[in-house]
Design a protein around this motif. Structure first.
Motif, PDB file in Angstrom:
ATOM      1  N   ASN A 256      13.354  43.892  50.038  1.00  0.00           N
ATOM      2  CA  ASN A 256      13.752  43.272  48.786  1.00  0.00           C
ATOM      3  C   ASN A 256      14.580  42.027  49.093  1.00  0.00           C
ATOM      4  N   ALA A 257      14.619  41.117  48.129  1.00  0.00           N
ATOM      5  CA  ALA A 257      15.171  39.787  48.379  1.00  0.00           C
ATOM      6  C   ALA A 257      16.620  39.834  48.850  1.00  0.00           C
ATOM      7  N   GLU A 258      17.442  40.640  48.217  1.00  0.00           N
ATOM      8  CA  GLU A 258      18.861  40.663  48.568  1.00  0.00           C
ATOM      9  C   GLU A 258      19.064  41.142  50.005  1.00  0.00           C
ATOM     10  N   ASN A 259      18.309  42.143  50.423  1.00  0.00           N
ATOM     11  CA  ASN A 259      18.465  42.642  51.789  1.00  0.00           C
ATOM     12  C   ASN A 259      17.993  41.629  52.827  1.00  0.00           C
ATOM     13  N   VAL A 260      16.864  40.962  52.559  1.00  0.00           N
ATOM     14  CA  VAL A 260      16.361  39.984  53.518  1.00  0.00           C
ATOM     15  C   VAL A 260      17.332  38.812  53.658  1.00  0.00           C
ATOM     16  N   PHE A 261      17.940  38.384  52.545  1.00  0.00           N
ATOM     17  CA  PHE A 261      18.876  37.258  52.599  1.00  0.00           C
ATOM     18  C   PHE A 261      20.219  37.655  53.214  1.00  0.00           C
ATOM     19  N   HIS A 262      20.734  38.812  52.836  1.00  0.00           N
ATOM     20  CA  HIS A 262      22.078  39.188  53.274  1.00  0.00           C
ATOM     21  C   HIS A 262      22.083  40.072  54.524  1.00  0.00           C
ATOM     22  N   HIS A 263      20.982  40.807  54.743  1.00  0.00           N
ATOM     23  CA  HIS A 263      20.925  41.706  55.896  1.00  0.00           C
ATOM     24  C   HIS A 263      19.569  41.592  56.596  1.00  0.00           C
ATOM     25  N   PRO A 264      19.202  40.391  57.083  1.00  0.00           N
ATOM     26  CA  PRO A 264      17.911  40.249  57.766  1.00  0.00           C
ATOM     27  C   PRO A 264      17.878  41.104  59.023  1.00  0.00           C
ATOM     28  N   ARG A 265      16.692  41.627  59.325  1.00  0.00           N
ATOM     29  CA  ARG A 265      16.545  42.513  60.469  1.00  0.00           C
ATOM     30  C   ARG A 265      15.553  41.972  61.494  1.00  0.00           C
ATOM     31  N   HIS A 266      15.290  40.671  61.436  1.00  0.00           N
ATOM     32  CA  HIS A 266      14.460  40.036  62.460  1.00  0.00           C
ATOM     33  C   HIS A 266      15.087  38.687  62.809  1.00  0.00           C
ATOM     34  N   PRO A 267      15.140  38.330  64.099  1.00  0.00           N
ATOM     35  CA  PRO A 267      15.760  37.052  64.483  1.00  0.00           C
ATOM     36  C   PRO A 267      15.122  35.842  63.816  1.00  0.00           C
ATOM     37  N   TYR A 268      13.818  35.900  63.541  1.00  0.00           N
ATOM     38  CA  TYR A 268      13.158  34.763  62.894  1.00  0.00           C
ATOM     39  C   TYR A 268      13.678  34.575  61.470  1.00  0.00           C
ATOM     40  N   SER A 269      13.825  35.669  60.730  1.00  0.00           N
ATOM     41  CA  SER A 269      14.391  35.579  59.374  1.00  0.00           C
ATOM     42  C   SER A 269      15.806  35.015  59.429  1.00  0.00           C
ATOM     43  N   MET A 270      16.579  35.453  60.396  1.00  0.00           N
ATOM     44  CA  MET A 270      17.945  34.959  60.557  1.00  0.00           C
ATOM     45  C   MET A 270      17.944  33.457  60.840  1.00  0.00           C
ATOM     46  N   GLY A 271      16.988  33.016  61.682  1.00  0.00           N
ATOM     47  CA  GLY A 271      16.902  31.600  62.012  1.00  0.00           C
ATOM     48  C   GLY A 271      16.501  30.746  60.824  1.00  0.00           C
ATOM     49  N   LEU A 272      15.561  31.238  60.001  1.00  0.00           N
ATOM     50  CA  LEU A 272      15.162  30.497  58.810  1.00  0.00           C
ATOM     51  C   LEU A 272      16.339  30.298  57.870  1.00  0.00           C
ATOM     52  N   LEU A 273      17.108  31.343  57.641  1.00  0.00           N
ATOM     53  CA  LEU A 273      18.214  31.283  56.684  1.00  0.00           C
ATOM     54  C   LEU A 273      19.296  30.309  57.131  1.00  0.00           C
ATOM     55  N   ARG A 274      19.523  30.198  58.419  1.00  0.00           N
ATOM     56  CA  ARG A 274      20.565  29.293  58.895  1.00  0.00           C
ATOM     57  C   ARG A 274      20.115  27.838  58.905  1.00  0.00           C
ATOM     58  N   SER A 275      18.796  27.595  58.724  1.00  0.00           N
ATOM     59  CA  SER A 275      18.262  26.234  58.772  1.00  0.00           C
ATOM     60  C   SER A 275      18.378  25.503  57.443  1.00  0.00           C
ATOM     61  N   VAL A 276      18.769  26.208  56.385  1.00  0.00           N
ATOM     62  CA  VAL A 276      18.697  25.641  55.042  1.00  0.00           C
ATOM     63  C   VAL A 276      19.983  24.903  54.678  1.00  0.00           C
ATOM     64  N   PRO A 277      19.896  23.611  54.283  1.00  0.00           N
ATOM     65  CA  PRO A 277      21.087  22.948  53.745  1.00  0.00           C
ATOM     66  C   PRO A 277      21.418  23.525  52.375  1.00  0.00           C
ATOM     67  N   ARG A 278      22.704  23.658  52.065  1.00  0.00           N
ATOM     68  CA  ARG A 278      23.107  24.301  50.813  1.00  0.00           C
ATOM     69  C   ARG A 278      24.033  23.403  50.016  1.00  0.00           C
ATOM     70  N   LEU A 279      23.804  23.397  48.697  1.00  0.00           N
ATOM     71  CA  LEU A 279      24.648  22.599  47.815  1.00  0.00           C
ATOM     72  C   LEU A 279      26.050  23.167  47.676  1.00  0.00           C
TER      73      LEU A 279
END
Length: 682
Positions: A256-279
């Motif tokens: 589910n979206a909240e778990n993938v964003f706040h508790h990713p369980r794969h290094p690739y997901s973690m890497g994608l989330l850290r690549s995003v610029p945020r307002l």
């Protein structure tokens, strides 16, 4: 029932809200090419329930679009095949249907909104005919009913003067408006499943919010299931119920979206989330990226496919990891997911100082004064008029500076860029580049200047010659301007440029249609860099890129700027990206400049109501934040370019407009030091 009314499905369908509508089982998709077999999708399994919004994310070439095309049965019959798997829709295996049976399903029960509207819309048919066609075929509507429904659909997706624009052709629409037409076609027959492949790539944040709220509302009312393929993690955070993360043809994480964003369980997901610029965060010195490139799908590495780019790889990663349940109730294809869950390994963003805006001074490299551009238009109905695309625009860009230009689709951003490039001639005004007035320059002068001024176009497919290889496309300007010696010199320079934008050398032998959308955009960037320019117009230069490659390209543009003193006009609708890369920002609406300021001042304390609405509509890649925010939809009527409103052009949608705003055109005035706004209420 009126054809212009969306009604809810019968109650018996509503009662099945929790049932599975689409079930993909062990799907494999291969392409036979001259370089061998490309395993584009391998062992993909997931399902979509009625009324559910499922987001599929991952880098360009990860198999997202190929899996969607497989569901629609739109793979090339010459090269694409599905050797294994099932795709069940309402209990029927779509792979067993005849072509005729599948044509009945497409458009009526399953519709797809494609990534590139210019290649999906027929250039020789009017917009109206293309919207009305599925209504007549699938819903058996009369011409009058189909016309009324087409007008309603264009109104729903925010296109002004919908009745008049039905008679126009795709080339008469901006990129964002063409995307809205594609969305209107996708919604036309109220399908049970909509597959949206990057549906908001070419859309500004306000229309993006309207479209996605509309699709979400339809999902609730009609039990329409949505599969949203996107690289915009803010959109995923706001609208997705579940997230599927793909890498190199495989599903690597699901939850589910909240778990993938706040508790990713794969290094690739973690890497994608850290690549995003945020307002919602200060601008750091550099964007975090995932280093390296995805593997070649024709020569797949053994073991974990992400291991070559993973900072946590160990010996066991040389073996293929299974897809196993996680502690958060999802799935992960990682040997070390338990260590990630325990917090013993983490991929935190690198610490760095917050970068302050560097204000450039001196003589501007580009100066635009009182720029005006009008287009004469007509229609098959015999009506005609003038579109005031650009009205009295003034701006300056200094050497080594990036000026961001933002605003809704159709506001004149791209037209300003085309006028600066002299791809369009201004109606009036001045454009001075390094002391030369481009508005009055002759052909010989422009040929010399064009090497110094380059462009990265919004639509990578239409800007690349389909009959030339990537190597030929990039080397052509090098040969025209004698920048390389011989074939060997051209080949080496092409390989160097491809490496700069994150593409392998073998891409030089491919044609544009053999590349993904993101890869084509990188070719366009490489071609612009080939001329070693001093000024580049970046027209939505990173809108087609996934977040990790987007970060690499933005870092590359900034590195080149620091090394070569390049200046950029950065036209975009992604406000977070604009905040990161720009030093100053210009906000446009309906052909006029609404606000100009240094970046941090504009984002922290915007003055114009339109700027505030733009920032409010921008999604933040955090489901917790997004779920607590009410929908930020711009109110009021979008005016017609053929008949703009009197007074302030924003008065029809402005929440603080008064009678004075409807009669007085506000001048662009300095309200604070270095901060300009065109609003009499500020």
């Amino acid at each position: 029932m009126s054809v212009a009314t969306i009604t809810e499905r019968p109650r018996e369908d509503q009662s099945k809200a929790a049932s599975v509508l689409l079930d993909v089982q062990n799907l494999h998709v291969h392409f036979e090419t001259s370089r061998g077999r490309v395993r584009a999708v391998e062992d993909l399994s997931y399902n979509v329930k009625r009324g559910e919004v499922v987001a599929v994310v991952g880098e360009s070439g990860s198999g997202k679009s190929v899996s969607a095309l497989s569901i629609m049965r739109l793979l090339s019959p010459l090269t694409g095949r599905i050797p294994k798997g099932r795709i069940e829709f309402e209990g029927r295996n779509l792979l067993d249907l005849t072509n005729e049976q599948m044509r009945e399903v497409r458009g009526r029960d399953i519709s797809m909104i494609f990534q590139e509207p210019m290649t999906s819309l027929n250039p020789i048919l009017t917009i109206g005919l293309q919207i009305m066609e599925p209504l007549k075929i699938h819903l058996k509507m009369s011409d009058e009913e189909a016309h009324a429904r087409a007008v309603e659909l264009l109104t729903l997706v925010g296109i002004p003067d919908p009745a008049g624009r039905l008679d126009q052709y795709p080339h008469q629409f901006s990129g964002g408006m063409r995307q809205r037409v594609m969305i209107a076609i996708g919604l036309a027959c109220n399908p049970k499943l909509i597959i949206a492949d990057e549906p908001t790539t070419a859309l500004d944040v306000t229309i993006q919010a309207q479209i996605l709220e509309l699709m979400k509302d339809l999902s609730r009312k009609l039990n329409i299931a949505l599969i949203v393929i996107t690289h915009n993690l803010g959109v995923v955070a706001r609208y997705a119920d579940r997230v599927i993360v793909m890498y190199a043809g495989r599903l690597v994480e699901e939850g589910n979206a909240e778990n993938v964003f706040h508790h990713p369980r794969h290094p690739y997901s973690m890497g994608l989330l850290r690549s995003v610029p945020r307002l919602d965060r200060p601008r750091g010195a550099r964007l975090e990226t995932i280093e390296g490139l995805p593997p070649n799908l024709a020569r797949m590495p053994t073991g974990c496919r992400f291991a070559p780019r993973c900072p946590f790889k160990i010996d066991i990663c040389s073996t293929e990891p299974p897809l196993l349940p996680t502690d958060t109730g999802g799935l992960s294809r990682c040997h070390r997911q338990k260590e990630i869950a325990a917090g013993t390994i983490s991929w935190s963003a690198a610490e760095g100082s917050v970068q302050k805006t560097e204000i450039k001074t001196g003589t501007p490299i580009l100066s635009v004064r009182n720029l005006v551009k009008h287009f004469a238009v007509g229609s098959t109905l015999g009506t005609s008029g003038v579109v005031r695309a650009v009205q009295d625009v003034n701006l300056e860009i200094f050497a080594g500076e990036t000026l961001g230009l933002v605003g809704e689709s159709g506001c004149g951003k791209t037209t300003v860029g085309r006028l600066i490039l002299r791809l369009e001639n201004p109606t009036s005004g001045e454009i001075h580049f390094e002391g030369t007035d481009l508005a009055s320059a002759d052909a010989a002068t422009m040929k010399a200047i064009r090497r110094k001024i380059q462009v990265i176009f919004q639509d990578p497919y239409s800007s690349l010659n389909p009959r030339m290889t990537v190597g030929q496309i990039i080397s052509e300007p090098l040969k025209v301007y004698n920048l390389v010696k011989g074939k060997r010199g051209a080949l080496e320079r092409v390989e160097e440029l491809l490496a700069q934008v994150g593409l392998r050398p073998e891409m030089a032998s491919r044609y544009p249609h053999q590349l993904s959308g993101g890869q084509r955009q990188r070719v366009g960037i490489a071609r612009a860099l080939a001329m070693e320019p001093s000024f580049i117009v970046c027209d939505e230069a990173v809108s087609a890129l996934d977040v990790s490659i987007q970060g690499q390209i933005i870092n590359l543009l900034e590195d080149l700027q620091h090394r070569l003193g390049l200046a950029y006009l950065f036209i975009a609708h992604d406000l977070a990206v604009v905040r990161h890369i720009s030093m100053r920002v210009v906000v446009m609406y309906f052909g006029r400049v609404m606000e100009v300021s240094e970046r941090d001042a504009l984002y922290d304390e915007p003055l114009h109501p339109y700027t505030k609405i733009l920032l409010d509509a921008a999604p933040i890649p955090d489901p917790t934040i997004e779920k607590s925010r009410a929908p930020r939809l711009i109110k009021g009527e979008l005016p017609s370019h053929m008949a703009p409103p009197t007074g302030c052009v924003f008065n029809t949608r402005c929440p603080i407009a008064t009678e004075e705003c409807r009669t007085v055109v506000p001048p662009l005035e300095e309200k604070r030091p270095g901060h300009f706004a065109a609003c009499i209420k500020v």
